[in-house]
Design a protein around this motif. Structure first.
Motif, PDB file in Angstrom:
ATOM      1  N   TYR A 185     -11.443   3.184  -7.003  1.00  0.00           N
ATOM      2  CA  TYR A 185     -11.576   3.355  -5.543  1.00  0.00           C
ATOM      3  C   TYR A 185     -12.519   4.517  -5.285  1.00  0.00           C
ATOM      4  CZ  TYR A 185      -9.702   5.999  -1.453  1.00  0.00           C
ATOM      5  OH  TYR A 185      -9.542   6.758  -0.331  1.00  0.00           O
ATOM      6  N   PHE A 244      -6.042  -3.484  -9.519  1.00  0.00           N
ATOM      7  CA  PHE A 244      -6.887  -2.372  -9.113  1.00  0.00           C
ATOM      8  C   PHE A 244      -7.658  -1.799 -10.299  1.00  0.00           C
ATOM      9  CE2 PHE A 244      -8.180   1.356  -6.891  1.00  0.00           C
ATOM     10  CZ  PHE A 244      -8.019   2.428  -7.749  1.00  0.00           C
ATOM     11  N   LYS A 297      -5.240   1.586  -1.501  1.00  0.00           N
ATOM     12  CA  LYS A 297      -5.092   0.979  -2.819  1.00  0.00           C
ATOM     13  C   LYS A 297      -3.909   0.035  -2.809  1.00  0.00           C
ATOM     14  CE  LYS A 297      -3.874   2.530  -7.485  1.00  0.00           C
ATOM     15  NZ  LYS A 297      -3.625   3.753  -8.280  1.00  0.00           N
ATOM     16  N   SER A 337       0.862  -1.178   0.000  1.00  0.00           N
ATOM     17  CA  SER A 337       0.000   0.000   0.000  1.00  0.00           C
ATOM     18  C   SER A 337       0.897   1.225   0.000  1.00  0.00           C
ATOM     19  CB  SER A 337      -0.891  -0.018   1.247  1.00  0.00           C
ATOM     20  OG  SER A 337      -1.708   1.130   1.311  1.00  0.00           O
ATOM     21  N   ASP A 385     -10.139   7.545  -7.323  1.00  0.00           N
ATOM     22  CA  ASP A 385      -9.067   7.094  -8.229  1.00  0.00           C
ATOM     23  C   ASP A 385      -9.670   6.050  -9.164  1.00  0.00           C
ATOM     24  OD1 ASP A 385      -6.856   5.986  -9.500  1.00  0.00           O
ATOM     25  OD2 ASP A 385      -5.653   5.818  -7.686  1.00  0.00           O
ATOM     26  N   TYR A 431     -13.505  -0.454  -3.021  1.00  0.00           N
ATOM     27  CA  TYR A 431     -12.550  -0.722  -4.090  1.00  0.00           C
ATOM     28  C   TYR A 431     -13.078  -1.834  -5.006  1.00  0.00           C
ATOM     29  CZ  TYR A 431      -9.471   1.377  -0.574  1.00  0.00           C
ATOM     30  OH  TYR A 431      -8.915   2.210   0.364  1.00  0.00           O
ATOM     31  N   TYR A 479     -11.511  -4.569  -7.830  1.00  0.00           N
ATOM     32  CA  TYR A 479     -10.344  -5.197  -8.415  1.00  0.00           C
ATOM     33  C   TYR A 479     -10.800  -6.239  -9.429  1.00  0.00           C
ATOM     34  CZ  TYR A 479      -7.171  -3.315  -4.868  1.00  0.00           C
ATOM     35  OH  TYR A 479      -6.419  -2.476  -4.069  1.00  0.00           O
TER      36      TYR A 479
END
Lengths: 115, 115
Positions: free
Chosen positions: B48, B45, A102, A93, B56, B33, B35
Motif C-alpha cells: 500500500y 494484500f 487495507k 478494513s 505498508d 494498493y 493485491y
C-alpha cells in the motif's frame, strides 16, 4: 491477524429465488465490513458496506447487517436476477486508519442465476 | 480514463524472467494498493502506497517482489526471477485522500502466467 470466512460456492439459483451468502470475520475491535462483487469480465466493485455494529448496508436489492455478537455480515437478496450472476467477496478494513483502507478478503462465492 | 487502468491485461513469461506490471490510479487518489488473486481465491494484500512512499509492504511474499510509485501517481510492480507460483491476477486499487468512505476502486487486473 484479521481474517474473513465465507461460504464456498458455486451457488446455483433460479431467477426470483432468495439468496444468502454467509460471512464471518475475526478482527480486533470494530472493523468496517464490505461486500464487493466481480461481474464477468469486470473489476471488483463495492456493493455495500457497514461501519459499525447493527448498521445495515444496502444496494441493488442486496442487504447485509453488521452483527458484532456473531461477528457476521451475511449478504441477502430477496429475489435474484440473471444479472446478479457474479463472484461475491466479503471483506473487512481494520479499525486503525493508519493502515489506510487495507482490506482483508474472504475467498469469494460464485453465484449463478439461471432463467 | 475515469477508472483504474492496468497494463498489460495479460502477460505470459518464462520462469526466471523479469516482469513489470503498471497501474494508473484514478486522478487525485493518493492511496494505491496492490493485491494478488490466485485462481478461486480472494485477493491478498501485497503493498500500500500513500503518496510516493510505501506505507505498508507487509504482504510482499519475498524480495523478488518490489513496487514503486516515484511521482505519487502511476505505480509499477516488479517481479524478478519469476516462478510458476507467481502466476495469478495482480490487482491494483486506489482510494481518495483520507480514505473517504473506505471504498477501494479496482482495476481489471493483470493476469500473469509463468511457464
Amino acid at each position: 491477524g484479521d481474517s474473513v470466512t465465507q461460504m464456498e460456492g458455486p451457488v446455483t439459483l433460479s431467477e426470483e429465488a432468495f439468496l444468502t451468502i454467509n460471512c464471518t470475520y475475526t478482527a480486533t475491535g470494530y472493523p468496517s465490513l464490505f461486500w464487493y462483487v466481480q461481474y464477468p469480465g469486470e473489476g471488483l466493485q463495492l456493493l455495500l458496506k457497514a461501519t459499525k455494529a447493527d448498521d445495515k448496508g444496502s444496494n441493488k436489492g442486496f442487504e447485509a447487517t453488521y452483527r458484532k455478537e456473531t461477528t457476521s455480515f451475511h449478504l441477502e437478496k430477496g429475489s435474484v436476477q440473471v444479472s446478479d450472476s457474479a463472484v461475491y467477496f466479503c471483506a473487512l478494513s481494520p479499525v486503525i486508519k493508519a493502515a489506510g483502507n487495507k482490506l482483508t478478503f474472504g475467498g469469494g462465492t460464485r453465484v449463478l442465476v439461471k432463467p | 480514463g475515469a477508472g483504474v487502468s492496468q497494463t498489460p491485461s495479460n502477460k505470459v513469461t518464462e520462469k526466471g524472467k523479469y516482469v513489470e506490471l503498471r497501474c494508473d490510479p484514478i486522478s487525485g487518489h493518493t492511496a494505491l494498493y496492490w493485491y494478488r488473486q490466485s485462481l478461486g481465491q480472494g485477493p491478498e494484500f501485497l503493498i500500500y502506497f500513500q503518496g510516493t512512499g510505501a506505507a505498508d509492504d507487509s504482504g510482499l511474499p519475498n524480495d523478488r517482489f518490489f513496487a514503486v510509485r516515484p511521482e505519487g501517481s502511476v505505480s509499477t510492480l516488479k517481479i524478478q526471477r519469476t516462478e510458476r507460483g507467481d502466476s495469478a491476477v495482480y490487482l491494483c486499487a486506489s482510494s481518495s485522500p483520507g480514505g473517504g468512505s473506505g471504498e477501494l476502486f479496482f482495476g481489471e487486473g493483470s493476469r500473469l502466467t509463468v511457464l
